[in-house]
Scaffold this motif. Structure first.
Motif, PDB file in Angstrom:
ATOM      1  N   TYR A   6       0.825  -1.206   0.000  1.00  0.00           N
ATOM      2  CA  TYR A   6       0.000   0.000   0.000  1.00  0.00           C
ATOM      3  C   TYR A   6       0.864   1.263   0.000  1.00  0.00           C
ATOM      4  N   PHE A   7       1.803   1.352   0.926  1.00  0.00           N
ATOM      5  CA  PHE A   7       2.597   2.575   1.054  1.00  0.00           C
ATOM      6  C   PHE A   7       3.668   2.722  -0.018  1.00  0.00           C
ATOM      7  N   ASN A   8       4.098   1.624  -0.619  1.00  0.00           N
ATOM      8  CA  ASN A   8       5.134   1.683  -1.645  1.00  0.00           C
ATOM      9  C   ASN A   8       4.630   2.455  -2.861  1.00  0.00           C
ATOM     10  N   LYS A  10       3.106   5.292  -2.979  1.00  0.00           N
ATOM     11  CA  LYS A  10       2.028   6.251  -2.720  1.00  0.00           C
ATOM     12  C   LYS A  10       2.626   7.594  -2.327  1.00  0.00           C
ATOM     13  N   LYS A  11       1.991   8.639  -2.801  1.00  0.00           N
ATOM     14  CA  LYS A  11       2.371   9.986  -2.388  1.00  0.00           C
ATOM     15  C   LYS A  11       1.224  10.553  -1.574  1.00  0.00           C
ATOM     16  N   GLY A  14       0.693  12.175   6.112  1.00  0.00           N
ATOM     17  CA  GLY A  14       0.044  11.505   7.221  1.00  0.00           C
ATOM     18  C   GLY A  14      -0.081  12.392   8.430  1.00  0.00           C
ATOM     19  N   LYS A  32       5.117   8.909   5.708  1.00  0.00           N
ATOM     20  CA  LYS A  32       4.660   7.525   5.668  1.00  0.00           C
ATOM     21  C   LYS A  32       5.449   6.710   6.689  1.00  0.00           C
ATOM     22  N   TYR A  62      -3.152   6.797  13.123  1.00  0.00           N
ATOM     23  CA  TYR A  62      -2.433   7.381  11.995  1.00  0.00           C
ATOM     24  C   TYR A  62      -3.365   7.424  10.791  1.00  0.00           C
ATOM     25  N   PHE A  64      -3.417   8.462   6.713  1.00  0.00           N
ATOM     26  CA  PHE A  64      -2.630   8.799   5.534  1.00  0.00           C
ATOM     27  C   PHE A  64      -3.586   9.231   4.433  1.00  0.00           C
ATOM     28  N   GLU A  66      -3.862  10.256   0.599  1.00  0.00           N
ATOM     29  CA  GLU A  66      -3.171  10.198  -0.690  1.00  0.00           C
ATOM     30  C   GLU A  66      -3.323  11.524  -1.428  1.00  0.00           C
ATOM     31  N   GLY A  73      -7.219   7.105   0.993  1.00  0.00           N
ATOM     32  CA  GLY A  73      -6.202   6.921   2.011  1.00  0.00           C
ATOM     33  C   GLY A  73      -6.601   5.815   2.968  1.00  0.00           C
TER      34      GLY A  73
END
Length: 128
Positions: A6-8, A10-11, A14, A32, A62, A64, A66, A73
């Motif tokens: 998921y986080f890889n 992504k811009k 958070g 992130k 947390y 996040f 996007e 997010g």
């Protein structure tokens, strides 16, 4: 959903929310997280209010968001697992050097277990 996947790539940004033992809430902008495994994430923290709060109350949240059109997010409920000042480990995970932000205060690697994951909007469970 796999947190690493998921986080890889992504811009976005958070926000981590914590509270002290009296229940006074604080929110702070954070990058992130570092994904340790499928249920564990970590943040590099300075010795400030967010870190102080999690030492008093191990629960955190947390969010996040996007940076694309719309509201996409994830929201993660967190429980403090451990913290370390192992600078070698922190340097290995760090995405920038302490000199980059002009702050030479102590850094801590604060690790959390993800207890729940929800979509940003709608509150649907995000599979872990």
């Amino acid at each position: 959903m796999n947190l690493h996947d998921y986080f890889n790539g992504k811009k976005g940004f958070g926000v981590i929310s914590t509270s002290n033992k009296q229940g006074e809430v604080n929110s702070a902008v954070y990058a992130k997280p570092h994904v340790i495994d499928k249920k564990t994430i970590a943040f590099i923290m300075r010795d400030r209010l967010t870190r102080k709060n999690v030492t008093e109350n191990p629960q955190a949240h947390y969010m996040f968001i996007e940076s694309d059109k719309g509201f996409h997010g994830i929201r993660l409920s967190l429980t403090l697992l451990e913290e370390t000042q192992d600078q070698e480990r922190i340097e290995a995970l760090s995405r920038r050097s302490p000199a980059d932000d002009g702050d030479d205060t102590d850094r801590f690697l604060v690790t959390f277990t993800v207890t729940r994951a929800l979509t940003l909007v709608g509150g649907e469970e995000a599979l872990l």
